[in-house]
Design an enzyme around this catalytic site. Structure first.
Site, short mmCIF file in Angstrom:
data_model
loop_
_atom_site.label_atom_id
_atom_site.label_comp_id
_atom_site.label_asym_id
_atom_site.label_seq_id
_atom_site.Cartn_x
_atom_site.Cartn_y
_atom_site.Cartn_z
N LYS A 74 -20.53 73.51 50.14
CA LYS A 74 -20.12 72.46 49.22
C LYS A 74 -20.62 71.09 49.69
CE LYS A 74 -15.97 70.43 49.13
NZ LYS A 74 -14.63 69.92 48.82
N LYS A 107 -17.52 65.00 50.92
CA LYS A 107 -17.41 63.57 51.13
C LYS A 107 -17.52 63.18 52.59
CE LYS A 107 -13.80 61.69 49.24
NZ LYS A 107 -12.49 62.23 49.69
N LYS A 116 -9.41 73.04 57.36
CA LYS A 116 -9.19 71.74 58.01
C LYS A 116 -8.54 71.90 59.38
CE LYS A 116 -10.44 68.86 54.54
NZ LYS A 116 -10.39 67.71 53.68
#
Ligand code: ATP
Ligand code: LTN
Length: 331
Positions: free
Chosen positions: A196, A199, A114
């Site tokens: 992955k 979202k 992140k």
């Protein structure tokens, strides 16, 4: 009455709730509701670690809460609430910060990922994210935490913090175990089947929301990236096809072996179509119930209020115990 072990989990209200979140986490939360004492939060404080537009953020958090209920999480069985409505999370998080090392946080893979993605906003919250998550879990004396594989490292650090605290002050926290499904713990992007399904992926074709309309779901599965062979097999060197098989199996309850036996020579177009249809069928009731619930915000907020009331009462017991143990003056 025999006390049921506690389950805790949460999802941060960023992006959309995907079929990855559903398969890896939510579907297990549903199954555990009858046999455990379950507490499920909307991790809104966690979502503040990346910039949010206030009005959109508020709407999204409410929408996620409605999606929890629409999936079948039942306020009669489980505590459902917004993390920010229970101040004990922030309070315990501060105390646990003082028992967590900066180096441990800097080594977290999610922090590293992140920080790269948000290079202009590597804030303290991003670094501290796992401590708030540990506070969420430890406040409720949680035994099991149902999450996808990507959260394993955060569970390990939660356990380390709990054990460290217990060693200094005596038994204070239950040391939680992760509950990660054997199949479906990591669903992959439909566009890049080695990454992955996320979202907050900016490519809309990469992920599917649990409240998406059927045409759009079908379109995304038809476009799913596979490989240049034609046989349907579950193999490491066929990540796209294997991912479709996992999703198909999770949506229908059929084993991957039986699906491979049936679809082996039927071609990718047929496989993609039928996986898409299985997702549409499984999610149809969720989508309908979601639309109904969003028309009744009053009810949603009542459920959230009652959830926060029950959660606060449980959380304050642990928090008071912690405050006493570390030597803070009682109020
Ligand atoms: P973001 O991409 O915004 O960081 P995310 O997709 O990783 O979000 P989270 O809110 O971090 O979603 O995760 C919610 C829950 O869903 C966690 O238990 C996580 O492990 C699980 N989960 C997330 N993505 C997947 C996936 N692709 N497959 C299986 N489980 C997943
Ligand atoms: N970090 C988690 C969301 C989360 C969570 C929790 C999960 C916040 N608090 C407590 C389990 C238990 C994620 O999935 N990104």
């Amino acid at each position: 009455m025999e006390k049921k072990p506690v389950i805790y989990s949460g999802i941060q209200p960023t992006g959309i709730i995907t079929i990855g979140n559903y398969i890896g986490a939510l579907s297990n939360w549903l199954k555990l509701q009858d046999d455990y004492f379950c507490v499920y939060g909307i991790a809104d404080l966690h979502a503040l670690t990346v910039r949010q537009v206030p009005a959109e953020f508020r709407q999204r958090a409410i929408s996620f809460f409605a999606q929890y209920l629409a999936c079948g999480l039942d306020p009669q069985k489980s505590i459902l609430y917004f993390q920010s409505h229970v101040p004990a999370h922030s309070e315990l998080s501060w105390i646990l910060n003082c028992y967590t090392y900066v180096g441990e946080m800097q080594r977290m893979t999610q922090f590293k990922d992140k920080s790269e993605k948000n290079a202009d906003n590597v804030n303290m919250g991003l670094l501290d994210y796992p401590v708030l998550m540990a506070a969420d879990i430890l406040l409720y004396q949680t035994a099991l935490v149902p999450v996808g594989a990507d959260q394993k490292q955060h569970l390990e650090i939660t356990r380390d913090i709990a054990i460290r605290f217990n060693n200094v002050y005596g038994e204070t926290f239950v040391v939680p175990e992760p509950y990660i499904p054997k199949q479906g713990a990591k669903i992959f992007s439909l566009q890049n089947p080695t990454a992955k399904m996320s979202k907050s992926d900016p490519d809309p074709n990469a992920s599917v929301s649990i409240i998406e309309d059927p045409d759009s779901i079908m379109r995304k599965f038809k476009r799913a990236v596979t490989d240049s062979e034609t046989v349907v097999e579950y193999r490491e060197d066929k990540p796209g096809v294997s991912n479709l098989l996992t999703i198909f199996s999770e949506m229908t309850g059929r084993s991957i072996e039986s699906l491979v036996a049936e679809y082996h020579d039927l071609g990718y177009a047929k496989l993609k179509n039928d996986v898409g249809e299985s997702v549409v069928a499984k999610l149809e009731p969720v989508r309908k119930e979601y639309a109904r619930l969003m028309g009744d915000k009053g009810y949603l907020m009542e459920v959230a209020k009652e959830g926060a009331r029950r959660a606060s009462s449980l959380a304050s017991r642990t928090l008071n115990k912690v405050k006493r143990k570390v030597g803070l003056v009682e109020a």
